[in-house]
Scaffold this active site. Sequence first.
Site, short mmCIF file in Angstrom:
data_model
loop_
_atom_site.label_atom_id
_atom_site.label_comp_id
_atom_site.label_asym_id
_atom_site.label_seq_id
_atom_site.Cartn_x
_atom_site.Cartn_y
_atom_site.Cartn_z
N HIS A 94 0.71 -1.30 -0.15
CA HIS A 94 0.42 0.07 0.19
C HIS A 94 1.23 1.51 0.01
CE1 HIS A 94 -3.60 -2.39 -0.11
NE2 HIS A 94 -4.19 -1.72 0.25
N ASP A 157 -6.49 4.86 9.93
CA ASP A 157 -7.76 4.91 9.55
C ASP A 157 -8.25 3.41 8.92
OD1 ASP A 157 -7.30 7.17 10.09
OD2 ASP A 157 -7.31 7.86 8.84
N GLU A 270 -9.87 13.88 15.18
CA GLU A 270 -9.69 13.89 13.11
C GLU A 270 -10.19 15.24 12.43
OE1 GLU A 270 -8.91 11.15 9.97
OE2 GLU A 270 -7.43 9.86 11.44
#
Length: 531
Positions: A94, A157, A270
């Site tokens: 990723h 996240d 956030e």
Amino acid sequence: MTSSFLLMTFAICTLIIAVGPSELLRIGAIDVDGHFTFKPSDLASVSSDFGMLKSPEEPLAVLHPSSAEDVARLIRTAYGSATAFPVSARGHGHSINGQASTGRNGVVVEMSHRNIGTPEPLVEPEEMYVDVWGGELWVDVLKKTLEHGLAPKSWTDYLYLSVGGTLSNAGISGQAFHHGPQISNVLELDVVTGRGEVMRCSEEENTRLFHGVLGGLGQFGIITRARISLEPAPQRVRWIRVLYSSFEVFTEDQEYLISMHGQSKFDYVEGFVIVDEGLVNNWRSSFFSPRNPVKISSVSSNGSVLYCLEITKNYHESESDTVDQEVEILMKKLNFIPTSVFTTDLQYVDFLDRVHKAELKLRSKNLWEVPHPWLNLFVPKSRISDFDKGVFKGILGNKTSGPILIYPMNKDKWDERSSAVTPDEEVFYLVALLRSALSDGEETQKLEYLKDQNRRILEFCEQAKINVKQYLPHHATQEEWVAHYGDKWDQFRSMKAEFDPRHILATGQKIFQNPSLALFRPSSSSSSASW
Ligand code: FAD
């Protein structure tokens, strides 16, 4: 002169040709409990990453290890070979800029594929920790620890990332202000160094290696086991979003929230920036619809930028009578637009796994496997307002092509001995521009446009002397890496000399040059060798 030059060129070409087959033979002869694969489809599957920014480059081979010893055997062979061929751990691929790749003459270690022999997460409920294989995905760590009513404290996240991959960076999310990044919540590691030694390290044992590997971009060793600290898992989450039209009020509230100590505070802080006229384009926006529809025009923003604060309160089902009151008291201190409160309530596991739902949606529209020119920056608190004016209200225009996260963190929750680099201020912000490029979209959604915008943002910061640090860094020259590490560079370089002297590991980060890569590229003797 000409004939000796030709002779040298011929010798180099011969060596290049020889590198592939001879190393292939050496690799094939390594006795592992897992297995090597040379199949084109397996090589192709590790030749690209989530960023999709580079043309795919297949390695010589892929190792599916069964144990740390398998990884050690491969690295010892690489270390002992004439060319010191590169070896890179691949978590879940990723990365954005090929950080887990080796190029054509290396071997990729597929850490996240479960093989016979790779250990399952082992939870020690009394001691409140879990031991996990370096390639374990966080989503599986969560599932296993929840069986014991426990969970790690600090998250990313998105949970389909590997433990070794996020610990090589930092691992941050809205819990970091309180618990620190994931690298602040590790008790012990097993690491295979660039010499092929398996070393156990912790605060007490091989301390330098322990701190160096955390945030170390894979430069000193491959993490094969991590011991992660746990807490009792909450059962439910009250998830709240509120809007602001003033950046100053928004950041004042965020900074207030992360300064709170004691029991009564939010568990996650956030936020994101809304520069588009609608929220539809934003894969983080599913929260607002369809049960909770919001039209930006309903909130007075005069077509300007809006800011969304996102906070959560975790609770146990036995506290469901009191959570409303507790949230209400906490919210009273905040100065958001009163009509802009969006609340939902869900299970803890569903909250943590929220981005995966967005992934499935995007996949169904063929919008997941597209280029991602992401830019993640740590911005010092003292300059965040200048960043807002120059970037959110300036360079970005009114199109974003993806979510823009912004949230503050406390530096005292980061261990300065780790290799991770943050700005030199007590509070700093993560600004994450998580954009997707479309080949058939508008001009502002095209890859080249977004890449150019990233370049302009970095240039703006440099000109305005905003000392940002890249998170998940990507730099083109060693000079830039030296600047990135600042005071930590000497330590970083000396750790490299000690633990990976032949520059075998994680060459895709392009910090140090691997000797076998030098065969393919003109090398520079200066310390600012360009990649
Ligand atoms: P890879 O991309 O496979 O590897 C990354 C680097 O680590 C490479 O250099 C590799 O060689 C090295 N590496 C991998 N495994 C090991 C190991 N076992 N030992 C040593 N080195 C190793 N990050 C956050 O902090 N917070 C977020 O909220 C967040 N959300 C994300 C959401 C999405 C959709 C995506 C795509 C990424 C997100 N990230 C986030 C970034 C993520 O942390 C990085 O991509 C990170 O590299 C982990 O990904 P990975 O496990 O696939 O590692």
